[in-house]
Write a protein that holds these residues in place. Structure first.
Motif, short mmCIF file in Angstrom:
data_model
loop_
_atom_site.label_atom_id
_atom_site.label_comp_id
_atom_site.label_asym_id
_atom_site.label_seq_id
_atom_site.Cartn_x
_atom_site.Cartn_y
_atom_site.Cartn_z
N ASP A 162 33.91 34.58 28.92
CA ASP A 162 34.49 34.90 30.26
C ASP A 162 35.18 36.50 30.40
OD1 ASP A 162 36.56 35.01 28.11
OD2 ASP A 162 37.84 33.64 29.42
N SER A 163 35.07 37.01 29.07
CA SER A 163 35.08 38.66 29.33
C SER A 163 33.93 39.52 29.21
CB SER A 163 36.10 38.78 28.01
OG SER A 163 37.19 38.43 28.00
N ALA A 182 43.94 46.79 33.17
CA ALA A 182 42.56 46.49 32.77
C ALA A 182 41.76 47.69 31.77
CB ALA A 182 41.69 46.10 33.67
N LYS A 197 41.67 41.26 21.33
CA LYS A 197 41.77 40.72 22.73
C LYS A 197 43.12 40.13 22.59
CE LYS A 197 39.24 37.63 26.02
NZ LYS A 197 40.36 36.58 26.17
N ARG A 224 37.00 41.77 20.57
CA ARG A 224 37.31 40.37 20.44
C ARG A 224 38.56 40.11 19.53
NH1 ARG A 224 33.61 37.08 16.67
NH2 ARG A 224 35.36 37.62 14.96
N LYS A 261 43.99 43.15 30.40
CA LYS A 261 42.78 42.47 30.50
C LYS A 261 41.75 43.25 29.91
CE LYS A 261 39.74 39.73 33.32
NZ LYS A 261 39.45 39.16 34.73
N ILE A 280 37.85 44.00 29.43
CA ILE A 280 36.52 43.73 30.07
C ILE A 280 35.43 44.37 29.45
CG2 ILE A 280 35.42 44.06 32.24
CD1 ILE A 280 38.31 43.98 33.58
N THR A 292 28.05 38.06 35.68
CA THR A 292 28.70 37.45 34.60
C THR A 292 27.71 37.07 33.56
OG1 THR A 292 28.50 35.06 35.25
CG2 THR A 292 30.54 36.27 36.25
N GLU A 324 46.12 41.00 25.53
CA GLU A 324 46.52 40.09 26.46
C GLU A 324 47.94 39.77 26.47
OE1 GLU A 324 43.83 36.77 26.06
OE2 GLU A 324 42.37 37.56 27.17
N TRP A 348 39.48 42.33 37.58
CA TRP A 348 40.91 42.38 37.44
C TRP A 348 41.60 42.50 38.72
CZ3 TRP A 348 37.99 46.78 37.00
CH2 TRP A 348 38.36 48.06 37.67
#
Length: 259
Positions: free
Chosen positions: A159-160, A102, A126, A123, A135, A137, A83, A130, A95
């Motif tokens: 978190d992505s 995803a 996103k 971004r 999702k 990634i 991460t 969603e 996912w």
């Protein structure tokens, strides 16, 4: 067994997902493959349902000759990355491997300004993805501290964002690598049509996000769409800045959701 990503042609051409040349590690994809279909590709009809008047999107053209193992998600499952906060995580945990949809965007390295542009586009998209149950990634090359520079300065949601400092997933997927791919490929000229987007993404850019392993700057990225473990779409960037259009990716995800 192998799976044809999109219907189109029969051709003994080099696979879209042929292995890269920078490593002797075994890639998932053979250098030659056949794409078999019972229906021809036409310019007047989309291969995706629900929009017959639109020309075939990227999934129907760029991936038309790709033959991919059915178990590609299983082969990636145990690949360990990090991460952006520095915690180890396996691909299978990114996912829902049962029903989740995803989009996995493999960026180049965190110091690549074209990747800052793609990260900005991700971004900004996103919320739309969603809301459709998809999702997003983003995986980049570099250590967590390099990822954090991009996340803080762009900014981008931590978190992505994930790190693959050893390019394990890139090598397994056979993504392109090399000097000519990075600096001399004609596909890279596409970036000049996105000058305003690049300018916006680079407002707080720093070259300090470049990996310490400078050979990583020669690595290209790609885009993949999964429904659970099923691979729906795969694309290798031909050159720096040769990103998959997110509108096409979103259309693919929506068609999957409505199927």
């Amino acid at each position: 067994m192998a799976k044809l990503l999109s219907q189109g042609i029969l051709t003994p051409s080099a696979s879209l997902l042929s292995p890269s040349t920078h490593s002797k590690k075994k890639s998932l994809f053979p250098p030659q493959s056949f794409a078999i279909s019972t229906k021809p590709i036409t310019k007047s009809k989309s291969l995706l349902p629900g929009n017959p008047s639109r020309p075939p999107p990227l999934a129907a053209t760029a991936a038309a000759a790709a033959v991919v193992p059915d178990d590609v998600a299983d082969l990636l499952a145990e690949v360990s990355i990090f991460t952006a906060a520095g915690e180890p995580v396996k691909f299978k945990d990114l996912w829902d491997q049962q029903e989740g949809t995803a989009v996995v965007a493999l960026l180049r390295h965190f110091g690549c300004f074209c990747c800052w542009e793609l990260a900005l586009a991700l971004r900004e998209s996103k919320e739309k993805f969603e809301s459709a149950g998809v999702k997003l990634i983003a995986v980049g090359i570099g250590t967590p501290d390099k990822a954090q520079l991009l996340a803080e300065r762009l900014p981008f949601p931590l978190d992505s964002l994930y790190c693959d400092p050893d390019r394990k997933a890139y090598e397994l997927l056979g993504l392109y690598f090399g000097f000519r791919r990075t600096f001399l490929n004609p596909a890279s000229t596409k970036v000049f049509s996105r000058f305003e987007e690049l300018k916006k993404a680079m407002e707080n850019y720093t070259i300090k996000a470049t990996p310490d392993d400078t050979s990583s700057v020669l690595q290209q990225g790609g885009m993949f769409v999964f429904k659970g473990k099923q691979l729906l779409y795969a694309r290798k960037d031909e050159g720096t800045g040769d990103h998959a259009p997110l509108d096409d990716i979103f259309e693919i995800c929506c068609n999957v959701s409505s199927a």
